[in-house]
Design a protein around this motif. Structure first.
Motif, PDB file in Angstrom:
ATOM      1  N   THR A  34      -4.411  -1.298  -4.485  1.00 52.43           N
ATOM      2  CA  THR A  34      -3.361  -0.281  -4.532  1.00 52.43           C
ATOM      3  C   THR A  34      -3.131   0.121  -5.984  1.00 52.43           C
ATOM      4  O   THR A  34      -2.951  -0.753  -6.850  1.00 52.43           O
ATOM      5  N   ARG A  68       0.827  -1.217   0.000  1.00 48.94           N
ATOM      6  CA  ARG A  68       0.000   0.000   0.000  1.00 48.94           C
ATOM      7  C   ARG A  68       0.862   1.269   0.000  1.00 48.94           C
ATOM      8  O   ARG A  68       0.399   2.339  -0.387  1.00 48.94           O
ATOM      9  N   THR A 122      -1.727  -8.507  -8.455  1.00 44.01           N
ATOM     10  CA  THR A 122      -1.404  -8.380  -7.026  1.00 44.01           C
ATOM     11  C   THR A 122      -1.748  -6.991  -6.517  1.00 44.01           C
ATOM     12  O   THR A 122      -2.313  -6.840  -5.418  1.00 44.01           O
ATOM     13  N   GLU A 174       4.035  -8.469   0.250  1.00 42.60           N
ATOM     14  CA  GLU A 174       2.938  -8.937  -0.592  1.00 42.60           C
ATOM     15  C   GLU A 174       3.397  -9.276  -2.018  1.00 42.60           C
ATOM     16  O   GLU A 174       2.620  -9.790  -2.819  1.00 42.60           O
ATOM     17  N   LYS A 176      -5.476  -6.817  -6.196  1.00 43.96           N
ATOM     18  CA  LYS A 176      -5.921  -7.594  -5.044  1.00 43.96           C
ATOM     19  C   LYS A 176      -5.807  -6.788  -3.759  1.00 43.96           C
ATOM     20  O   LYS A 176      -6.668  -6.874  -2.874  1.00 43.96           O
ATOM     21  N   HIS A 177      -4.764  -5.983  -3.655  1.00 42.73           N
ATOM     22  CA  HIS A 177      -4.530  -5.188  -2.441  1.00 42.73           C
ATOM     23  C   HIS A 177      -5.049  -3.757  -2.586  1.00 42.73           C
ATOM     24  O   HIS A 177      -4.702  -2.892  -1.785  1.00 42.73           O
TER      25      HIS A 177
END
Length: 307
Positions: free
Chosen positions: A212, A183, A206, A260, A209-210
């Motif tokens: 960001t 983040r 990815t 992550e 998914k987060h």
């Protein structure tokens, strides 16, 4: 007309006798006579003057003798060339790799050339997405890929474990941190490679998914350009560890872990599943296997089953 017939003809011409030619060739005299008669029948020419006692050649026989000597010499030369190939005294190894995967090849090519200095090595630069087609079309024997091809005609062997690393220049605010969260990367300007790849897709997924944002403000055509641009302070990047090993050692770039983003990359050698590989290519695969056994991770040698 075959080589045995020509060999028989030359033996008669040189021995000037059917019986002596038969002894030399370890054949019966009737077999020698039959071979000469068949040759004359195929050519439509009389090659030996039967009225003479010393096996004199006709004009047609004299012409044929010159070519027969050349053809039989070529047979010896061809046999010798094949022996040299088997013993790796000559030959050519054709590989395909992109800018990044070529780095993996360097220590292996060094060892291969040490063992086989007479073999010419040619590494063709190719887009990773096109390498399976290059292999299947016989343009190259072996390719290097960072993804597993989905074509059942292609055999793949995992040979190296790599990973994507997040790098910044030494003056960046993250340079003093060992780890950051994904983040924290939402406002960073990523210098990206402008060629689509499975790894690029994984990175995008990815970040999604987060939740960001992933800002790719600059896209460049090569890893070398990406590294240099980051060194100049123009942003950050995700690059393979293999591609930036030297810069990390020298301090030109700094690696910062992103928990992550633990993305492993496996490099593979690929070749045609049903191929009769050249002696040079088989020797290269053996070098790769032995190198992995001697050095261990990140080098390895693990054949993959077809999908």
């Amino acid at each position: 007309m075959d080589l045995f017939q020509l060999e028989t003809f030359l033996a008669v011409a040189e021995e000037r006798s059917f019986s002596r030619a038969a002894t030399r060739l370890h054949r019966t005299q009737p077999a020698v006579s039959q071979a000469i008669a068949k040759l004359e029948g195929e050519l439509g020419e009389v090659l030996l003057d039967r009225s003479s006692r010393d096996g004199t050649l006709t004009d047609a026989g004299e012409v044929l003798r010159e070519y027969a000597v050349k053809l039989l010499n070529l047979r010896v030369e061809a046999s010798g060339a094949l022996t040299e190939l088997r013993e790796l005294h000559r030959g050519r190894l054709n590989l395909a790799a992109n800018e990044y995967t070529c780095l993996y090849l360097l220590p292996l090519l060094h060892e291969y050339r040490r063992q086989n200095p007479q073999i010419k090595v040619a590494v063709q630069r190719a887009l990773a997405s096109r390498i399976p087609d290059e292999v299947l079309s016989h343009a190259v024997e072996i390719g290097v890929l960072s993804f597993r091809p989905d074509d059942a005609q292609v055999q793949s062997v995992v040979v190296y474990r790599d990973e994507l690393v997040f790098v910044v220049n030494p003056r960046h605010a993250f340079a003093g941190q060992q780890e950051v969260a994904i983040r924290q990367l939402g406002n960073q300007n990523f210098i990206a490679h402008n060629i689509a790849s499975p790894q690029r897709l994984k990175v995008i997924q990815t970040f999604k998914k987060h939740k960001t944002p992933l800002q790719m403000g600059v896209e460049l055509p090569s890893m070398e350009a990406i590294k240099r641009f980051v060194e100049m302070g123009n942003g950050v990047a995700l690059v393979p560890w293999l591609a930036c090993e030297e810069e990390l050692k020298s301090g030109a770039l700094v690696r910062v872990r992103v928990k992550e983003l633990q993305l492993e990359r496996k490099l593979r050698l690929v070749y045609r599943r049903q191929a009769n590989l050249s002696h040079a290519a088989l020797a290269f695969l053996k070098v790769v296997e032995n190198y992995a056994a001697a050095h261990g991770e990140p080098f390895l040698y693990q054949p993959e089953r077809s999908l």
